[in-house]
Design a protein around this motif. Structure first.
Motif, PDB file in Angstrom:
ATOM      1  N   LYS A 131      -7.648  -9.076   3.415  1.00 53.38           N
ATOM      2  CA  LYS A 131      -7.520  -9.532   1.960  1.00 53.38           C
ATOM      3  C   LYS A 131      -7.884  -8.375   0.998  1.00 53.38           C
ATOM      4  N   TYR A 132      -8.804  -7.399   1.802  1.00 52.97           N
ATOM      5  CA  TYR A 132      -9.188  -6.252   1.160  1.00 52.97           C
ATOM      6  C   TYR A 132      -7.868  -5.144   0.802  1.00 52.97           C
ATOM      7  N   LEU A 133      -7.161  -5.183   1.627  1.00 53.77           N
ATOM      8  CA  LEU A 133      -6.094  -4.017   1.814  1.00 53.77           C
ATOM      9  C   LEU A 133      -4.928  -4.924   1.060  1.00 53.77           C
ATOM     10  N   ASN A 134      -4.696  -5.899   0.998  1.00 50.39           N
ATOM     11  CA  ASN A 134      -3.434  -6.588   0.374  1.00 50.39           C
ATOM     12  C   ASN A 134      -3.246  -6.194  -1.173  1.00 50.39           C
ATOM     13  N   ARG A 135      -2.246  -5.983  -1.636  1.00 45.85           N
ATOM     14  CA  ARG A 135      -2.140  -5.839  -2.797  1.00 45.85           C
ATOM     15  C   ARG A 135      -0.950  -6.588  -3.470  1.00 45.85           C
ATOM     16  N   ARG A 136      -0.451  -7.583  -2.710  1.00 45.54           N
ATOM     17  CA  ARG A 136       0.855  -8.470  -3.049  1.00 45.54           C
ATOM     18  C   ARG A 136       0.553  -9.874  -3.058  1.00 45.54           C
ATOM     19  N   PRO A 137       1.279 -10.681  -3.498  1.00 43.54           N
ATOM     20  CA  PRO A 137       1.197 -12.046  -2.990  1.00 43.54           C
ATOM     21  C   PRO A 137       1.356 -12.359  -1.592  1.00 43.54           C
ATOM     22  N   TRP A 138       0.721 -13.376  -1.166  1.00 39.83           N
ATOM     23  CA  TRP A 138       0.812 -13.559   0.424  1.00 39.83           C
ATOM     24  C   TRP A 138       2.143 -13.560   1.001  1.00 39.83           C
TER      25      TRP A 138
ATOM     26  N   LEU B 149       0.922  -1.137   0.180  1.00 39.09           N
ATOM     27  CA  LEU B 149       0.027  -0.089   0.029  1.00 39.09           C
ATOM     28  C   LEU B 149       0.823   1.041   0.077  1.00 39.09           C
ATOM     29  N   GLU B 150       0.235   2.528  -0.586  1.00 38.88           N
ATOM     30  CA  GLU B 150       0.965   3.555  -0.303  1.00 38.88           C
ATOM     31  C   GLU B 150       0.528   4.334   1.247  1.00 38.88           C
ATOM     32  N   VAL B 151       1.478   4.681   1.838  1.00 40.76           N
ATOM     33  CA  VAL B 151       1.182   4.974   3.144  1.00 40.76           C
ATOM     34  C   VAL B 151       1.598   6.522   3.159  1.00 40.76           C
ATOM     35  N   VAL B 152       0.622   7.227   3.913  1.00 42.02           N
ATOM     36  CA  VAL B 152       0.788   8.661   4.293  1.00 42.02           C
ATOM     37  C   VAL B 152       0.872   8.610   6.054  1.00 42.02           C
ATOM     38  N   VAL B 153       2.186   8.900   6.313  1.00 40.37           N
ATOM     39  CA  VAL B 153       2.295   8.870   7.876  1.00 40.37           C
ATOM     40  C   VAL B 153       1.842  10.396   8.334  1.00 40.37           C
ATOM     41  N   PRO B 154       0.981  10.332   9.225  1.00 44.31           N
ATOM     42  CA  PRO B 154       0.512  11.789   9.541  1.00 44.31           C
ATOM     43  C   PRO B 154       1.667  12.572  10.393  1.00 44.31           C
ATOM     44  N   PRO B 155       1.749  13.839  10.215  1.00 45.19           N
ATOM     45  CA  PRO B 155       2.758  14.679  10.714  1.00 45.19           C
ATOM     46  C   PRO B 155       2.810  14.421  11.931  1.00 45.19           C
TER      47      PRO B 155
END
Lengths: 377, 319
Positions: A119-126, A24-30
């Motif tokens: 499962k919904y979030l996962n974007r890669r092979p397990w 996933l692309e992650v945005v860490v809050p300030p």
């Protein structure tokens, strides 16, 4: 999808690694600041507990950086965290801040739901995703290990602030680390630097255990950096709450050989039942700390936190039975620094006196024994 | 040359200075309103002390306490900086040896300190409410047009104190007004108010702590005869008000300075009453915390900075 999550101490390092691990692309809050708190306080109900307000501030600040999905924990049981995600979702919608929310309920109650969400979030092979999660776990362990070194060194270092500087650098490096080998190297490097720091000689160091609600214990913004303050006053801080232990207790069912709370064994007879949040653990940990020779215990909680109020009400009994003074501090956005500092200083003064008197008594006792006074021959 | 130990208590409402001789006897006390200007109050306090004791003084130790303790310490060059709970406990134990409970009610803060065998074993300060008891009494006295000095005495004339809701000062005030409109005599209302404040104190600050005699009652509010009687009644034991009840923090700070047994004090000299101190400040833009950094300068010389979380500014000054 750009995901973000609420801050809690160093949790961001772990979550960022895990979420990036599953692609996933992650945005860490300030980082949490006064601004975060002000933003949250402006939009949250006044009587909500502090974590909700700070979390909300995190989400609003992350939105400015382009986040569109929130991943956070829910809960079941008497603590209000079960409501948080829902209340926050409503507030965000009311102020026109568009977010998708993925809420993880405790896996021991909703296991299949958790799997579905992953499962919904996962974007890669397990297998690849699993590697990212393992890396996150290793980082959690490394961070918690280093933090314990920091807690040990703070009251002992001759130039306050040096050990924290080393830790902060290690923290940034760990956040960027991509392999287990790198993590090991960073930890070794930080340890080497810590070993070279000049130390006080002959300073009496007190030991104080910190218990309480996990958010107020782990997030320095809301506890006004209590561990650093205590360190400067000559106190070694110990606590039972660490991110790695929390993961082990709650996600791995305590399978790994890490010290866990086990309140069912330690809290009775003072508190015999789960009361929500970390109330049971607070009592259990206070008992454990008393047994392990801590000079005092400080309980931290957000104002109006029900589980901690329950724990607070049995603390006098723990104090009586364990012979360990317990001070409870409730924190919210109104907490003043001067008031907190005064209470900490007074608590530490009190413990110093107590320690000194106990020592004098013990040595007097030893002499009495030596001279055969007060004992039948 | 007279050897003295100084104690300075800089609070939000009052600033007090106490001078002790080598035996710990109080030579002189000064009680001033801080009026939001601690620096001026400290200078004025020292000036008054000099006027009273003469210029021929040798300061052997200085202690500061109160919420302005760090500022005062930098300004005068203190040997010991202690929080107000410790200072009050030390002073109470000196004034009444063997004291087991200290009730301290000042302008903004109220506290309870439990001592056993001369050492503090427990304490508490007002938290969510029970704040500002002294200020509240002050305000009510002004509203009723009774000088604060007479306020407590009027309570003693009461025949049947009125019950006043005392959970919070705001509710207490509206309940008081209600009772006045109903036509209760003013003495009964004042006595009722004192009882409400004592109830509030015992519930919010005392909170189940074991209050054993001797009980010492100190802080500005101890001057109030009505409050003293209300405590006597509620606790069922006499409360002792020590001679210098209003300046016990400064007294304790001076005792702590004396206890250090220093050969040379860090005191910067009485000419600091003539120096020009200036405070200034700025908002640091180094990170999103935007800390408000405060500076203390003497003329053009920077004495100290504080207020930053990270230490970027405060550590840069070598005091």
């Amino acid at each position: 999808m750009k995901v973000t999550f609420p801050h809690m101490g160093h949790l961001w390092v772990v979550l960022k690694t895990a979420l990036e691990g599953i692609g996933l692309e992650v945005v860490v809050p300030p980082p949490c600041t006064r601004r975060t708190l002000e933003l949250g306080v402006r939009h949250a109900p006044e009587s909500a507990c502090l974590p909700l307000k700070v979390n909300l501030g995190n989400f609003l600040e992350a939105k400015e950086l382009g986040a569109d999905t929130i991943v956070m924990a829910g809960g079941v049981g008497p603590c209000r965290i079960g409501y948080y995600a829902q209340v926050q979702r409503e507030i965000l919608r009311d102020i026109g801040c568009e977010y998708e929310m993925v809420v993880f309920e405790p896996p021991d109650v909703h296991f299949s739901e958790v799997l579905e969400k992953v499962k919904y979030l996962n974007r890669r092979p397990w297998q690849e995703g699993l590697r990212g999660v393992m890396l996150a776990w290793q980082k959690a362990c490394a961070l918690d290990y280093l933090e314990q070194r920091v807690q040990h060194l703070r009251p002992r270092e001759a130039q306050p602030g040096r050990v924290d500087a080393v830790f902060q650098r290690a923290l940034r490096e760990l956040a960027a680390a991509a392999s287990r080998r790198e993590i090991k190297r960073i930890v070794r490097q930080a340890e080497r630097e810590m070993a070279t720091l000049p130390l006080h000689t002959g300073r009496t160091v007190l030991k104080i255990g910190i218990v309480g609600e996990i958010y107020t214990v782990l997030e320095p913004l809301v506890n006004l950096n209590i561990e650093k303050r205590l360190g400067t006053l000559g106190v070694e801080v110990v606590r039972g709450l660490f991110i790695s232990r929390w993961i082990n207790d709650n996600l791995f069912k305590g399978l790994l050989p890490l010290p866990s709370h086990d309140p069912a064994k330690t809290a009775p007879p003072f508190l015999n039942h789960f009361v929500g949040g970390h109330g049971w653990e607070s009592v259990g940990d206070a008992v454990t700390f008393a047994r392990h020779g801590c000079d005092g215990v400080i309980q931290l909680a957000p104002l109006t936190c029900m589980p901690e109020i329950v724990a607070h009400s049995v603390m006098p009994a723990v104090q009586e039975a364990g012979g360990v003074p317990v001070m409870t501090l409730y924190l919210d956005e109104q907490t003043g620094e001067a008031g907190l500092q005064t209470r900490l200083e007074a608590f530490v003064d009190m413990l110093y006196w107590k320690k000194k008197r106990d020592k004098e008594r013990r040595s007097a006792g030893a002499w009495g024994y030596f001279l055969g006074v007060g004992r039948g021959s | 040359m007279k050897a003295v130990y100084l104690g300075i208590d800089v609070g939000s409402v009052s600033t007090n200075v106490v001078a002790l001789d080598e035996q710990g006897k109080v030579l002189h006390t000064v009680y001033l309103r801080t009026k939001g200007q601690p620096i001026q109050a400290i200078q004025e306090g020292l000036r008054q002390l000099l006027t009273a004791l003469g210029k021929d003084l040798k300061v052997k130790g200085v202690g500061t306490t109160g919420s302005g303790r760090s500022l005062a310490a930098v300004m005068v060059g203190a040997d010991v900086v202690k929080n107000e709970i410790t200072a009050h406990a030390v002073a109470a134990n000196f004034a009444v040896p063997g004291v087991q409970t200290v009730i301290e009610i000042g302008g903004q803060d109220s506290k309870i300190i439990i001592l056993r065998h001369g050492i503090v074993t427990d304490f508490a300060m007002n938290t969510v409410c029970a704040a500002g008891t002294g200020s509240f009494l002050d305000q009510q006295a002004a509203r009723l047009g009774i000088p604060i000095e007479d306020f407590g005495r009027r309570a003693l004339e009461a025949r049947s104190p009125v019950r006043i809701a005392g959970r919070c000062a705001v509710f207490a005030e509206s309940d008081m007004i209600h009772k006045q409109q109903q036509g209760h005599p003013i003495e009964d209302i004042i006595a009722g108010l004192c009882e409400a404040l004592v109830r509030n104190y015992l519930n919010n600050v005392g909170k189940g702590k074991e209050i054993l005699p001797p009980v010492v009652f100190q802080g500005g509010v101890a001057a109030n005869a009505g409050m003293r009687r209300a405590f006597n009644r509620a606790l069922g034991t006499e409360v002792i008000v020590p001679e210098h009840y209003g300046v016990m923090g400064a007294f304790g700070a001076a005792l702590l300075a004396k206890d250090m047994g220093l050969r040379e004090s860090a005191f910067r000299g009485f000419n600091l009453t003539e120096m020009e101190f200036k405070t200034g400040g700025f908002e640091c833009q180094g990170c999103a915390n935007h800390c408000e950094v405060v500076e203390l300068r003497e003329g053009s010389r920077l004495l100290a900075r504080w207020g930053d979380r990270c230490g970027k500014w405060s550590n840069a000054v070598a005091v």
